[in-house]
Enzyme design. Structure first.
Site, PDB file in Angstrom:
ATOM      1  CG  ASP A  92      -4.470 -17.813  15.339  1.00  0.00           C
ATOM      2  OD1 ASP A  92      -5.017 -18.414  16.279  1.00  0.00           O
ATOM      3  OD2 ASP A  92      -3.360 -17.275  15.435  1.00  0.00           O
ATOM      4  N   GLY A  94      -4.711 -21.999  15.270  1.00  0.00           N
ATOM      5  CA  GLY A  94      -3.701 -22.648  16.098  1.00  0.00           C
ATOM      6  C   GLY A  94      -2.650 -23.370  15.294  1.00  0.00           C
ATOM      7  N   GLY A  95      -2.877 -23.519  13.999  1.00  0.00           N
ATOM      8  CA  GLY A  95      -1.953 -24.288  13.168  1.00  0.00           C
ATOM      9  C   GLY A  95      -0.561 -23.713  13.099  1.00  0.00           C
ATOM     10  CD  GLN A 193      -0.645 -22.407   3.826  1.00  0.00           C
ATOM     11  OE1 GLN A 193       0.425 -22.045   3.331  1.00  0.00           O
ATOM     12  NE2 GLN A 193      -1.041 -21.999   5.022  1.00  0.00           N
ATOM     13  N   GLY A 220       0.895 -18.783   4.500  1.00  0.00           N
ATOM     14  CA  GLY A 220       2.226 -19.240   4.130  1.00  0.00           C
ATOM     15  C   GLY A 220       3.183 -18.148   3.717  1.00  0.00           C
ATOM     16  CG  ASP A 270      -2.888 -11.270  11.942  1.00  0.00           C
ATOM     17  OD1 ASP A 270      -2.069 -11.623  12.825  1.00  0.00           O
ATOM     18  OD2 ASP A 270      -3.050 -11.923  10.883  1.00  0.00           O
ATOM     19  CB  CYS A 310      -3.727   8.677  19.161  1.00  0.00           C
ATOM     20  SG  CYS A 310      -2.999   7.642  20.450  1.00  0.00           S
ATOM     21  CG  HIS A 339       2.529   6.433  18.425  1.00  0.00           C
ATOM     22  ND1 HIS A 339       2.137   7.544  17.728  1.00  0.00           N
ATOM     23  CD2 HIS A 339       3.540   5.850  17.691  1.00  0.00           C
ATOM     24  CE1 HIS A 339       2.866   7.656  16.615  1.00  0.00           C
ATOM     25  NE2 HIS A 339       3.722   6.651  16.571  1.00  0.00           N
TER      26      HIS A 339
END
Length: 374
Positions: A92, A94-95, A193, A220, A270, A310, A339
């Site tokens: 990303d 950093g904003g 945005q 946003g 993310d 898993c 998990h």
């Protein structure tokens, strides 16, 4: 070798499945990117992140520029070599982190001057510097530098912020292109945005398209507006962006957020939620989230998911996980993080399969029935 390509394999309504191809590997979409804020997905080894199915992770420009420093990471061979992750990394800009330091920063046309939350040292982050930092890190997918205002700000402030972000997007594009070696093997995404305003979102999308990017993010959102408002924006915002480029919803979210966003045409996500929850005793399951600190699990001998591939999900009882978290043992955070990330990757795979089979509507309805039935 391919610098960047995006191929759509199937659609079902507005839901899409496909593949991003880059020099460091393929990314199956819809994709969830585990967050590796400071060159680590917390409580996970890089090889374990790969084993649970992640094709790409996210690194954080703000945190890495402060510690250990982008120049140091570059001297150590770049972020991939530094953290032993040989797959794609998205960083990303950093904003968002800088904007959250409201009492520690000063915003101008040039960029943002801010003081480090670590030691109070002064820094200046501009679109050009953000591109330079992400180049030094060796990012595969670079994000434009932007401002992310709260959705409850007055419309004129949101409009001014969006216009500033679009000017910064053009400067980010120019700064990215000037790093020829890095630009020849990485990709740049623009960020739409406009908060909850459809007209501002449309203006933002067109300005980004005019500049031209490899992919486009819907920015946003997930800043306190709630799921209903977020879905309201996603009912139109993704369709304003090019259909032949990946669409990334930043910072989202809960499992039901992901299903609803894929339903509306989003390809990438993310969020820190699965790792943060894992450290705090919360496990995500197909029947909804559970808090393993709760006394009712103290003698529950069932695993979280006996059908999972898993080991953390399949081979440890809820009673043992309850004990680990009540005892503040590090292993508890490790197992629940693994998990949760495995659950998120399994959810993405189930969505990819359902879209490919033309059964996504039925899958989404069944998922919501089971997950939200509590």
């Amino acid at each position: 070798m391919t610098r960047f390509s995006f191929d759509l394999h199937a659609t079902d309504g507005r839901a899409r499945t496909g593949k991003i191809t880059m020099q460091r590997g393929e990314i199956r979409t819809p994709a969830f990117m585990p967050v590796g804020t400071a060159a680590t997905v917390k409580a996970m080894k890089p090889e374990s992140v790969r084993e649970i199915g992640a094709d790409i992770i996210l690194g954080n420009t703000y945190h890495l520029m402060l510690r250990p420093g982008a120049e140091r990471v570059a001297r150590l061979g770049g972020l991939h070599n530094f953290m032993k992750w040989d797959r794609p990394i998205l960083t990303d800009s950093g904003g968002y982190q800088v904007m959250s330091l409201s009492d520690l920063r000063k915003l101008t046309e040039k960029g943002v001057e801010f003081r480090s939350h670590i030691d109070g040292s002064k820094h200046m982050l501009t679109p050009e510097r953000s591109m330079e930092i992400q180049r030094l890190l060796g990012s595969d997918i670079v994000m434009c530098f932007d401002e992310c205002p709260r959705a409850d700000r007055p419309r004129d402030e949101i409009a001014a912020s969006m216009e500033l972000s679009m000017r910064w997007a053009k400067r980010s594009r120019d700064g990215f292109d000037s790093g020829e070696g890095h630009a020849s093997r990485s990709a740049l995404f623009g960020i739409q945005q406009g908060a909850l305003d459809e007209d501002l979102r449309r203006v933002s999308a067109q300005k980004l398209i005019d500049i031209g990017f490899d992919g486009y993010a819907v920015g946003g959102l997930a800043v306190g507006e709630g799921q209903e408002a977020m879905f309201g924006v996603l009912d139109y915002a993704p369709e304003m962006l090019p259909k032949d480029r990946p669409r990334y919803l930043m910072g989202v979210g809960k499992p039901d957020d992901l299903v609803g966003a894929v339903e509306r045409g989003i390809d990438m996500f993310d969020c820190v939620l699965p790792t943060r929850s894992g450290r705090n005793g919360q496990a995500f399951t197909w029947n909804g989230p559970i808090n393993l600190r709760n006394a009712k699990f103290a003698e529950d001998q069932e695993p979280l998911d006996p059908a999972s591939d898993c080991s953390a999900s399949r081979d440890y009882s809820k009673a043992y996980l309850h004990h680990l978290h009540k005892s503040h043992e590090i292993l508890g955070a490790m197992l629940l993080t693994e998990h949760n990330l495995a659950f998120y990757q399994a959810l993405m795979q189930k969505m990819r399969d359902a879209i490919a089979q033309g059964t996504f509507t039925a899958f989404a309805a069944e998922f919501r029935h089971n997950y939200l039935s509590k």
